[in-house]
Design a protein around this motif. Structure first.
Motif, PDB file in Angstrom:
ATOM      1  N   VAL A 293      16.434   0.597  20.981  1.00 31.48           N
ATOM      2  CA  VAL A 293      17.425  -0.363  20.519  1.00 31.48           C
ATOM      3  C   VAL A 293      18.745   0.356  20.270  1.00 31.48           C
ATOM      4  O   VAL A 293      18.798   1.361  19.563  1.00 31.48           O
ATOM      5  N   VAL A 294      19.826  -0.168  20.867  1.00 34.50           N
ATOM      6  CA  VAL A 294      21.154   0.422  20.686  1.00 34.50           C
ATOM      7  C   VAL A 294      22.151  -0.679  20.355  1.00 34.50           C
ATOM      8  O   VAL A 294      21.973  -1.841  20.731  1.00 34.50           O
ATOM      9  N   GLY A 295      23.202  -0.298  19.632  1.00 38.33           N
ATOM     10  CA  GLY A 295      24.239  -1.255  19.289  1.00 38.33           C
ATOM     11  C   GLY A 295      25.148  -1.534  20.470  1.00 38.33           C
ATOM     12  O   GLY A 295      25.385  -0.663  21.315  1.00 38.33           O
ATOM     13  N   THR A 296      25.692  -2.750  20.507  1.00 38.71           N
ATOM     14  CA  THR A 296      26.582  -3.144  21.609  1.00 38.71           C
ATOM     15  C   THR A 296      28.055  -2.972  21.255  1.00 38.71           C
ATOM     16  O   THR A 296      28.915  -3.062  22.130  1.00 38.71           O
ATOM     17  N   GLY A 297      28.338  -2.765  19.964  1.00 36.14           N
ATOM     18  CA  GLY A 297      29.719  -2.703  19.520  1.00 36.14           C
ATOM     19  C   GLY A 297      30.259  -4.053  19.082  1.00 36.14           C
ATOM     20  O   GLY A 297      31.334  -4.130  18.487  1.00 36.14           O
ATOM     21  N   ALA A 298      29.531  -5.134  19.361  1.00 32.90           N
ATOM     22  CA  ALA A 298      29.948  -6.481  18.939  1.00 32.90           C
ATOM     23  C   ALA A 298      29.616  -6.653  17.461  1.00 32.90           C
ATOM     24  O   ALA A 298      28.438  -6.600  17.079  1.00 32.90           O
ATOM     25  N   ARG A 299      30.630  -6.860  16.652  1.00 33.01           N
ATOM     26  CA  ARG A 299      30.455  -6.890  15.203  1.00 33.01           C
ATOM     27  C   ARG A 299      30.820  -8.241  14.615  1.00 33.01           C
ATOM     28  O   ARG A 299      31.658  -8.955  15.136  1.00 33.01           O
ATOM     29  N   GLU A 300      30.172  -8.543  13.493  1.00 29.90           N
ATOM     30  CA  GLU A 300      30.465  -9.757  12.738  1.00 29.90           C
ATOM     31  C   GLU A 300      30.460  -9.430  11.259  1.00 29.90           C
ATOM     32  O   GLU A 300      29.929  -8.395  10.829  1.00 29.90           O
TER      33      GLU A 300
END
Length: 442
Positions: A293-300
């Protein structure tokens, strides 16, 4: 040859299943069960959610060993405080540690140390009336709460926050907890789940229970991205989970007082605030072809004044026992404790200390049976001369601690029943140690 004396440190499921397995051997044994609390049952009493009455009923099974005249409960005694490991090894032929894992794993993100950011064990102990949480107070005066985790504990926390006080009236939560839940201003509970729906560690029964809440509805965000065809699931648990989540995702949200938001493929990456939490920054995740699992950079951003992390537990090192910091366990083979690969004669572990914090309550039964088999095998290989050592209770009587035996526990249990009946409820827990000791004598 003298009768072997065995001590089990911890009276939760892992310890008492081990005692039951020892007794099932029909071998003549004297068994003492020591617990740092005045009450038995450990995780069943203080970890299982109060609205899971059927699971809590397993305490009747766990109590059976204490009907044996050769089994004693020695409560309100802490190893390392009231008695040492060395004294236990001097007084007993076998010492079995079953003290569990009581500390939360950290999220390891910025802002995690802000006020209002807590581990689930603190919150669970509060609503379960654990004496360690007697001074804790949760006013729940925020509308938004974030819960982090994909297991049953995370859903327990979310569900209790979503319950009405009326729904919990018949449970054993202390009166002060019920009053706080009745005043709660919580409206939105956001559950952040790092992986996808098929990877959630919850049981179907736990997930389905969200559909029974009196005044709360469930929203699955992003249309439940990752809810694949349940028919292709690799096992029954995953298939049932996906079916339930599919129903949530396809149903129109009901107009209810509270909402539980399930955010799959979402991780917290920062807790915002100055002295106390004001919000949480989340990041969307994806799985690589290798399954990482890796982050996409899309943040909220989520507004929140309370974050409760339920990402697992870990044990702490015990006095004079080896400990593996990486696994959070005591090194062992089939329950036999090992230091640097060498066995420590007469010392054993069972439960989470042995295998790590995994499984459900029933998982401790075969685990305890394995440790009990190791103990019995080792006892059979040693001749014991008659012992002149004093009884452990004589040693404790000279120390500044109040020992609670099984009869005293039964008095406290009876008082809790009376306390509940007086307020039109079921049994209600006494949540502070001083009162527990007082009512165990009256």
């Amino acid at each position: 040859m003298s009768t072997p004396h065995v001590v089990v440190v911890g009276s939760g499921p892992s310890g008492l299943y081990t005692v039951a397995a020892l007794l099932a051997s029909q071998q003549s044994l004297h068994i003492d069960v020591i617990d740092r609390l005045p009450t038995p049952y450990g995780l069943v009493r203080y970890g299982v959610a109060p609205d899971h009455a059927k699971i809590k009923a397993v305490s009747r099974l766990l109590a059976k060993p204490f009907t044996n005249q050769h089994v004693r409960f020695i409560g309100n005694v802490e190893v390392g405080r009231d008695i040492s490991h060395e004294e236990l090894t001097e007084h007993y032929d076998s010492v079995i540690y079953a003290s569990g894992a009581e500390h939360d794993r950290l999220l390891n993100i910025p802002g995690e140390d802000l006020t209002g950011c807590i581990g689930s064990s603190k919150f669970v102990r509060w609503y379960n009336g654990h004496p360690d949480a007697a001074e804790s107070a949760f006013e729940l005066d925020t509308e938004n709460v974030v819960v982090v985790g994909a297991g049953n504990v995370a859903l327990d926390v979310a569900r209790i926050l979503a319950r009405t006080a009326e729904e919990l009236h018949g449970t054993d939560v202390p009166d002060r907890v019920l009053a706080s839940l009745d005043r709660s201003k919580v409206r939105d509970i956001h559950v952040l789940i790092r992986r996808g729906p098929a990877d959630a560690k919850v049981t179907p029964a736990e997930l389905l229970q969200l559909s029974t809440l009196a005044d709360a509805t469930v929203l699955v965000h992003d249309g439940g991205h990752g809810i694949d065809n349940p028919g292709t699931a690799p096992d029954k648990r995953i298939r049932e989970n996906l079916e339930i989540l599919q129903t949530f995702a396809e149903s129109s949200p009901q107009e209810r007082r509270r909402r539980i938001h399930l955010h799959f493929w979402t991780s917290p990456i920062e807790v915002e605030g100055v002295d106390s939490i004001s919000g949480v920054v989340t990041e969307r995740n994806v799985a690589t072809p290798a399954g990482k699992v890796v982050g996409t950079g899309a943040r909220e951003h989520l507004d929140a004044a309370l974050l409760i992390s339920a990402v697992g537990f870990r044990a702490s090192p015990l006095q004079n026992l080896p400990f593996d910091e990486d696994t959070g366990t005591v090194p062992n083979t089939a329950g036999r404790v090992e230091r640097d690969g060498v066995r420590m004669p007469g010392v054993y572990v069972t439960g989470w200390l042995k295998r790590g914090p995994s499984g459900v309550i029933g998982t401790n039964k075969p685990d305890g049976a394995q440790t009990a088999a190791s103990v019995l095998e080792d006892l059979a290989q040693h001749d014991r001369a008659p012992q002149t050592r004093p009884d452990i209770t004589e040693l404790l009587a000279a120390r500044p601690t109040t020992v609670v035996d099984w009869e005293r526990w039964l008095r406290l249990e009876a008082y809790e029943g009376q306390l509940g009946a007086a307020s039109g409820r079921g049994r209600v827990k006494v949540p502070d140690l001083a009162s527990m000791l007082h009512y165990s004598t009256t």
